[in-house]
Write an enzyme that holds these catalytic residues in place. Structure first.
Site, short mmCIF file in Angstrom:
data_model
loop_
_atom_site.label_atom_id
_atom_site.label_comp_id
_atom_site.label_asym_id
_atom_site.label_seq_id
_atom_site.Cartn_x
_atom_site.Cartn_y
_atom_site.Cartn_z
N GLY A 133 0.80 -1.22 0.00
CA GLY A 133 0.00 0.00 0.00
C GLY A 133 0.83 1.27 0.00
O GLY A 133 1.94 1.32 -0.50
N SER A 134 0.25 2.29 0.63
CA SER A 134 0.75 3.66 0.55
C SER A 134 2.15 3.83 1.13
O SER A 134 2.58 3.09 2.01
CB SER A 134 -0.23 4.54 1.31
OG SER A 134 0.41 5.67 1.84
N SER A 135 2.83 4.87 0.65
CA SER A 135 4.15 5.21 1.17
C SER A 135 4.06 5.79 2.58
O SER A 135 5.08 6.06 3.20
CB SER A 135 4.86 6.18 0.23
OG SER A 135 4.05 7.31 -0.02
#
Lengths: 137, 426
Positions: free
Chosen positions: A63-65
């Site tokens: 997923g997201s950073s």
């Protein structure tokens, strides 16, 4: 019977405690609630489970950073896992472990997901790069 | 990890305590990765201004200096933050004042963010406030080492521009901004940039809907690997590859792909694989295309749509112009809202061209800085939303607990006007 697996220390330190094993990768942003230390992704097998004080064993980050920031927040809220054992390391999980500041192992000789079960008593010796898995207590 | 002389000096405090803390974080992070050294960067895209409850507490206790030290440098020490050492920009963050009264989003968060902008702006952070910095003033060149966050921007920078960045986080970008250094690992090294998978499209891929669906398929197949894409791929533009990359980084974790003849590091399929034999190809055909469309649309039951979200990743000028044209002379269905998100710098141009006025006259909203997923905020009472973005269709139903439809930009505008979802795969 205890089993010891050789790996690489990602964040130095030594901890022992009860394992919480996730067979699915974990999201930070949208995946965990730092205030309560629980997995909140609806379709995740650990949905609603709290990892605070557990040795979190998981295949990797997805997923997201924002991953590292969410795990850093668990440290600030006092809801962090006790230690981490990461199957496949990435920038997200490496930085996440560093800013969570808990003993962390990865790059193990055997897949930790095949060896550790939820509830097992495990010793994470990240100074020497050793994961020891004991009986369930 | 080997440190160069300037890096040792920073670690030992020659540039002050904040830079020393930044170098300490980079050393801990580089050792964790198993990196052999750091590399120089003059291009950082991170997040500092995004409000959160923790940040609010830290700012109350010790101002923005403490918030930056704790979150962006992972340091417990107290010091003043110096000016950014290298060009640094802020990515998307929370809603700004243009969303007040539109999005149910706390005014206190808007104020906290405005305060952050004053602090970081004065310290040299360029407040681009977008997930697409490559559209508005941060366009890295091929081979440039960068330290970027935001998965859709990272995959665009690596693949379309040939720049080199890993998917960084809040602390590594903060440390890079004060040192001009980042671990030389992963995507920074040439040997890690060749393709690992070969995917061939047997169907024409043309337009952002199909590029988005193809990306969603590719990400699901390869996860964090590096796909090489061939087959019936029609010439993409910025919008198409913005949607394609964002989709690969939603269903999977793709940070780098190659399209031979289109993207810069792959003049040929052979070059994409670095001269090694190509793996067996995986085919994307009509059944796979229909399956992706089905997956992205199986989160909707009611055809009564009360919210349309466009501009994920933040809209290009072309997309804003298309929305303006599609809405020209029409009115939104009462009870249906339409938001289009774009970088604030592009809104200036959109206003100049009259696009924003056309959208507003129809009842739509042109918003900047954020998105419903980032800010966890959609119009009050939203139950069913529609979007042209595979990424937003992937994330928003889980984040807000709402139903989703996925279709073309024109399908979405029609739904905004009629209040009914009629989109079908052509």
């Amino acid at each position: 019977m205890t089993v010891t697996i050789k790996g690489r220390g990602i964040v130095p330190g030594h901890a022992e405690g009860e394992a919480l094993v996730s067979h699915e990768t974990i999201s930070g942003w949208g995946g965990i609630d730092p205030a309560t230390g629980t997995v909140i992704e609806r379709r995740h097998p650990l949905f609603g489970v709290c990892f605070t004080g557990k040795v979190l064993v998981f295949p990797g980050a997805k997923g997201s950073s924002g991953w590292s920031g969410f795990f850093q927040s668990t440290r600030l809220y006092g809801t962090a896992p006790l230690a981490m054992v990461i199957g496949k390391l990435s920038t997200k999980s490496a930085l996440g472990a560093v800013v969570t500041r808990v003993p962390t192992l990865s790059e193990l000789d055997a897949d930790p997901l095949d060896v550790v079960r939820t509830g097992d008593w495990v010793v994470v010796d990240a100074d020497r790069g050793l994961l020891t898995v004991g009986e369930q207590r | 990890m080997r440190l160069a002389d300037d890096e040792k000096a920073m670690r030992d405090g020659a540039e002050g305590p904040a830079v020393a803390a930044a170098m300490d974080l980079l050393i801990r992070y580089g050792e964790a990765l198993g990196a052999e050294r750091l590399c120089d960067t003059r291009n950082v895209a991170g997040t500092m201004t995004q409000p959160s409850p923790i940040k609010a507490t830290l700012v109350r206790e010790g101002g923005w200096n403490k918030a930056f030290a704790t979150i962006n440098l992972d340091s417990d020490e107290e010091f003043d933050i110096p000016h950014m050492r290298v060009p640094t920009c802020q990515l998307q963050h929370g809603f700004s004042d243009d969303a007040l009264g539109v999005a149910p989003y706390p005014a206190s968060m808007v104020e906290l963010q405005a305060d952050a902008e004053s602090f970081y702006g004065a310290h040299g952070v360029n407040i681009l406030a977008t997930c697409t910095p490559y559209q508005v003033g941060n366009l890295p060149v091929r081979g440039e080492h960068c330290a970027w966050m935001e998965s859709s921007a990272v995959v665009y920078a690596n693949s379309v521009l040939g720049a080199r960045t890993n998917c960084e986080g809040g602390a590594s970008t903060g440390a890079a901004s004060l040192t001009g250094k980042i671990p030389c690992w992963g995507n920074h090294l040439s040997e890690n940039r060749y393709g690992t998978h070969l995917i061939e499209s047997a169907v024409p891929v043309e337009g952002s809907l199909d590029w988005g669906m193809f990306g969603y398929f590719v990400g699901d197949i390869v996860q964090e690997n590096r796909p090489v894409l061939v087959g019936d791929l029609r010439q993409p533009d910025l919008t198409d590859l913005k949607h394609f990359g964002a989709a690969t980084a939603s269903s999977g974790g793709v940070e780098l792909y190659h399209i031979p003849g289109i993207t810069p590091e792959a003049p040929t399929p052979e070059a994409a694989f670095g001269g090694r034999p190509a793996p067996e190809k995986i085919v994307y055909g009509e059944p796979e295309r229909r399956a992706v469309h089905e997956t992205l649309n199986n989160q909707g039951e009611s055809e009564d749509v009360d919210f349309i979200l466009l501009g994920c990743p933040h809209a290009s000028l072309d997309q804003v112009a298309r929305v303006a044209r599609a809405l020209d002379g029409r009115r939104l269905n009462p009870g249906t809202e339409l938001w289009i998100m774009l970088p604030r710098a592009l809104r200036v141009v959109a206003e100049r061209n009259g696009y924003t006025e056309s959208i507003r006259r129809a009842g739509g909203r042109v918003l900047t800085d954020s998105c419903p997923a980032m800010s966890r905020s959609a119009p009050e009472g939203t139950r069913v939303f529609a979007t042209d973005s595979a990424k937003q269709a992937h994330y928003l139903p889980a984040i807000l607990g709402i139903e989703a439809w996925f279709g073309t930009l024109e399908d979405c505008v029609d739904a905004a006007v009629t209040g009914k979802w009629r989109g079908e795969l052509q």
